[in-house]
Structures are given as structure tokens and as C-alpha cells.
Design an enzyme around this catalytic site. Structure first.
Site, short mmCIF file in Angstrom:
data_model
loop_
_atom_site.label_atom_id
_atom_site.label_comp_id
_atom_site.label_asym_id
_atom_site.label_seq_id
_atom_site.Cartn_x
_atom_site.Cartn_y
_atom_site.Cartn_z
N LYS A 156 48.64 33.44 14.19
CA LYS A 156 49.38 34.65 13.81
C LYS A 156 48.93 35.07 12.41
CE LYS A 156 53.54 33.91 16.56
NZ LYS A 156 52.94 32.86 17.40
N ASP A 167 46.94 36.15 17.59
CA ASP A 167 48.18 36.51 18.28
C ASP A 167 48.67 37.88 17.80
OD1 ASP A 167 48.48 34.33 19.94
OD2 ASP A 167 49.67 33.18 18.51
N GLN A 203 50.10 43.85 24.09
CA GLN A 203 51.41 43.70 24.70
C GLN A 203 51.72 44.88 25.63
OE1 GLN A 203 52.95 43.68 20.75
NE2 GLN A 203 53.59 41.53 20.85
N ARG A 231 43.90 38.64 25.51
CA ARG A 231 45.04 38.04 26.21
C ARG A 231 46.06 39.16 26.40
NH1 ARG A 231 48.05 34.28 22.55
NH2 ARG A 231 46.33 32.83 22.93
N LYS A 267 53.36 40.52 28.28
CA LYS A 267 54.41 41.54 28.37
C LYS A 267 54.91 41.93 26.98
CE LYS A 267 56.12 40.73 33.03
NZ LYS A 267 57.29 40.49 33.90
N ALA A 298 57.11 39.89 23.37
CA ALA A 298 58.27 39.01 23.15
C ALA A 298 59.13 39.40 21.95
CB ALA A 298 57.79 37.57 22.97
N THR A 358 51.29 35.08 31.74
CA THR A 358 52.54 35.44 32.41
C THR A 358 53.07 34.25 33.21
OG1 THR A 358 53.57 37.00 33.96
CG2 THR A 358 51.34 36.30 34.48
N ARG A 407 62.54 32.90 20.62
CA ARG A 407 61.92 33.96 21.42
C ARG A 407 61.70 33.49 22.86
NH1 ARG A 407 59.28 34.94 16.54
NH2 ARG A 407 57.39 33.86 17.17
N ARG A 408 61.46 32.18 23.04
CA ARG A 408 61.34 31.67 24.41
C ARG A 408 62.67 31.77 25.13
NH1 ARG A 408 57.31 31.88 22.14
NH2 ARG A 408 57.57 33.91 23.09
#
Length: 305
Positions: free
Chosen positions: A98, A132, A161, A182, A185, A187, A224, A286-287
């Protein structure tokens, strides 16, 4: 109810006091399911276990929103150490980074300095680096820095994203850089001014950018846990005779491990995103926000303790 839970977890992910407490008390109450320990030595063993099962890995040293230049340099040093271990022990792993952990919120020069050190070491050891993507406010800066680094190094990719309106244009733009992407969706909690608020629209856009990038002939990682998106990708690659060497599936460590192995057994490349480090709290929240079903794992962890 699900939307309320998501919003609550996203709010908690940005809570500085909770982040501080999480660092102090370590990986407890379910966090260890999604984070491969505090140190590279522990994470290394996890990579070996996953590789043994036929799974590729991308390793993420957790940390974000750093505003101290020395701390950003220290984080870069952690990444360099991980790259050296991956190379020296011949682990099947890439590294994800990141840019806020590299000093994006300090200055572009700080980020470029840290990233060039990392990329030079990664090139020496044959390790691929993925930048990321973070929240929308940092999207443009991230892509600008990616383009600069992509002009200097070939062992670098980034993330787009599906929930952002701008992403179709970004896929087209990055095609000129032959970008390894990559596709996810997304997050982070974003305004309806910049992101699709409804899941069905995000899913439609996700499918659109997957098809676009694959048909552009560039390497595509489809990140995903959604069976519908996985099946759609299989249909596209079969319909257009796209080689299995041009794409891979990616999932998060600790989520749907049985499905990960099923995908490998079907002959597809499956890469597991493995985070490690003490700054795990924001990632963990976030997960929870992404998939409220993960809460069940946390509750089980609490009961066991």
C-alpha cells in the site's frame, strides 16, 4: 441489517484508538484466521504450507496511512527483508504494498524513493510487486506513481476496483502500459458520487472490466470469493480461448480455503493474499465489512478462548 454491519465495521476500521489497542494486545478473537502472524518468520512458514498445497501467494506487510518519513522507510525495509527471504528460500510468492505505508500522505518523492529501493531488490530476486489500491481520494495519486514506476520497472502491477465509476476508463488507459492488473470489487466506503452504491451494479462493472482486460491481452488477476464472478471468468476464457497463463484467481488468506484448493485442482492458478504484521486492525475490520459471514469465525474464536 447487512448494510448497517458493513458501515459499522468500516467506521471501526478507521478508529485510531482501536488500532492502538489492537497493536498492543495482538492477534486475538479471530484475527489470526485472516492474518499470518506478526513477523516474517511466521508468515514464511504459512507461505511454505500454502505452496505445498499448490497455492501461489502474495505477501502483504500490514501498515497504512503513515505520516512519518522514518516510519515509511522502516516499513520499506520490512518489505525488502521479506523479498530477500522469498528469493533466498525460493518461495512462490509476490509482494503487495500500500502506497500510504510508503509515505503517500507525506510526499510523492518519499514514495518513489522507497518504492525504487523495493523494486530494485525485487528485480534482483525475481519477485513481482503489486501496488494495492486504497480509498478513492488516493486513487489518482496511486495510478500516477504506478505509471512512473512502470516506465522504469517491469516487475510491477497494480489494482483497480470495480465499484468506482472511473474504472472502465482506467482499464483502457492502463492498457497502453500493458499493465498487470488485479481486479477487485473494492473494500472501502465511498460516496455514491464516485462509486456504485448497489451490489448488482458493482458486479456488472466487475464482469465488464474482467472481459475488457482479458481481451486486451494483458495479465489479469481476478480477486474474488464470489462464485458467480469465478464462473463468469471461466466462461469468458473458454469462449475466447484465453490461455491459463494470462490470468489467475486470487482470494484472501483464511477465506474459503476449500474453494481455493478446488480451483487449483481444476487446473487454474490460485494466489492467496497473505497479510502479516502488527498493524492488522484496519485490514481485519474491512474483512468483516466485506463479508459479514466472517463474524461467525470471530465469535467461534472468542468462544474457544
Amino acid at each position: 441489517m447487512e448494510k448497517l454491519l458493513r458501515n459499522s465495521f468500516m467506521f471501526l476500521s478507521r478508529n485510531k484508538m482501536m488500532t492502538k489497542l489492537a497493536k498492543k494486545y495482538g492477534l486475538r478473537f479471530g484475527g489470526a484466521r485472516f492474518v499470518a502472524g506478526n513477523t516474517i518468520d511466521v508468515a514464511k512458514d504459512v507461505i511454505k504450507q500454502l505452496n505445498h498445497k499448490g497455492l501461489d501467494v502474495t505477501l502483504d506487510y500490514l501498515g497504512e496511512f503513515i505520516v512519518d518519513e522514518n516510519e515509511a522507510e522502516e516499513t520499506a525495509n520490512h518489505c525488502i527483508k521479506a523479498i530477500e527471504i522469498i528469493g533466498n528460500e525460493r518461495l512462490n510468492s509476490q509482494v503487495s504494498i500500500k502506497l500510504t505505508s510508503m509515505g503517500l500522505d507525506i510526499s510523492e518523492d518519499v514514495v518513489l524513493s522507497n518504492m525504487r529501493r523495493i523494486l530494485a531488490k525485487a528485480k534482483k530476486h525475481g519477485v513481482f510487486i503489486t501496488i494495492d489500491m486504497e480509498d478513492y481520494s488516493r486513487c489518482e495519486k496511486t495510478l500516477k506513481i504506478f505509471k512512473q514506476l512502470r516506465s522504469e520497472y517491469d516487475n510491477i502491477g497494480t489494482v483497480l476496483q470495480a465499484y468506482l465509476y472511473r474504472t472502465v476508463d482506467d482499464v483502457e488507459d492502463l492498457g497502453t502500459y500493458q499493465a498487470n492488473l488485479r481486479l477487485v470489487k473494492g473494500a472501502y466506503k465511498e460516496s455514491a458520487d464516485v462509486a456504485y452504491p448497489e451490489k448488482k451494479d458493482v458486479d456488472l462493472n466487475f464482469k465488464k472490466i474482467i472481459k475488457m482486460h482479458l481481451l486486451n491481452g494483458h495479465y489479469t488477476a481476478i480477486a474474488t470469493h464470489d462464485d458467480q464472478i469465478i464462473e463468469y471468468t471461466k466462461q469468458i476464457v473458454n469462449k475466447y480461448s484465453i490461455s491459463k497463463t494470462q490470468f489467475e484467481f486470487q482470494m484472501l488468506y483464511g477465506i474459503r480455503p476449500e474453494k481455493q484448493l478446488d480451483i487449483v485442482n481444476e487446473g487454474y492458478k490460485m494466489r492467496v493474499y497473505v497479510p502479516y504484521g502488527t498493524d492488522w486492525y484496519g485490514y481485519f475490520m474491512r474483512r468483516m465489512a466485506e463479508r459479514p459471514a466472517n463474524i461467525a469465525f470471530v465469535i467461534k474464536g472468542m468462544i474457544k478462548r
